[in-house]
Design an enzyme around this catalytic site. Structure first.
Site, short mmCIF file in Angstrom:
data_model
loop_
_atom_site.label_atom_id
_atom_site.label_comp_id
_atom_site.label_asym_id
_atom_site.label_seq_id
_atom_site.Cartn_x
_atom_site.Cartn_y
_atom_site.Cartn_z
N ILE A 1 -2.47 -3.31 -3.73
CA ILE A 1 -2.86 -4.55 -4.39
C ILE A 1 -4.06 -5.11 -3.64
CG2 ILE A 1 -2.15 -6.93 -4.88
CD1 ILE A 1 0.74 -5.83 -5.06
N LYS B 1 -3.13 -5.20 6.33
CA LYS B 1 -1.83 -5.56 5.75
C LYS B 1 -0.74 -5.24 6.77
CE LYS B 1 -3.37 -5.50 1.17
NZ LYS B 1 -2.99 -5.71 -0.16
N PRO C 1 0.83 -1.20 0.00
CA PRO C 1 0.00 0.00 0.00
C PRO C 1 0.87 1.26 0.00
CG PRO C 1 -0.74 -1.51 1.72
CD PRO C 1 0.59 -1.99 1.23
#
Length: 114
Positions: free
Chosen positions: A66, A34, A2
């Site tokens: 992603i 994440k 990110p």
């Protein structure tokens, strides 16, 4: 993976920059689920910017990741606007946020891609 980019026309002292970057990094990691070790946050402050014909404080954010789920953009927008308002005193109606879902093969890291 990110990446959060923050641009604001507000001048920020070094300590405020560090605090904003650290808080934003944790927020993105938590919101996206994440590991923070993959989160990158970039800050650009005090460029010439105009919104609605006014130079009043404003912010433009880009969040790229992603697997960024479209269903999460509403809560991410809320959380990021709260962050900008608390850290910089910028009203959410003076903030734009661009969300991007990156394809793993289009995101490079450590000599390869994801």
């Amino acid at each position: 993976m990110p990446l959060l980019r923050i641009q604001t026309n507000t001048e920020l002292p070094r300590e405020q920059q560090r605090a904003l970057l650290a808080t934003a990094s944790r927020l993105v990691a938590n919101q996206l689920g994440k590991p923070e070790r993959y989160v990158m946050v970039a800050l650009e402050h005090n460029p010439a910017m105009l919104f609605a014909g006014e130079e009043d404080p404003l912010a433009y954010l880009e969040l790229k990741s992603i697997g960024l789920p479209a269903a999460a953009t509403g809560s991410l927008s809320r959380a990021l606007c709260e962050l900008v308002e608390e850290a910089l005193g910028i009203s959410p109606d003076r903030v734009y946020i661009e969300f991007s879902d990156a394809a793993p093969h289009m995101w490079g890291w450590n000599g390869g891609t994801f």
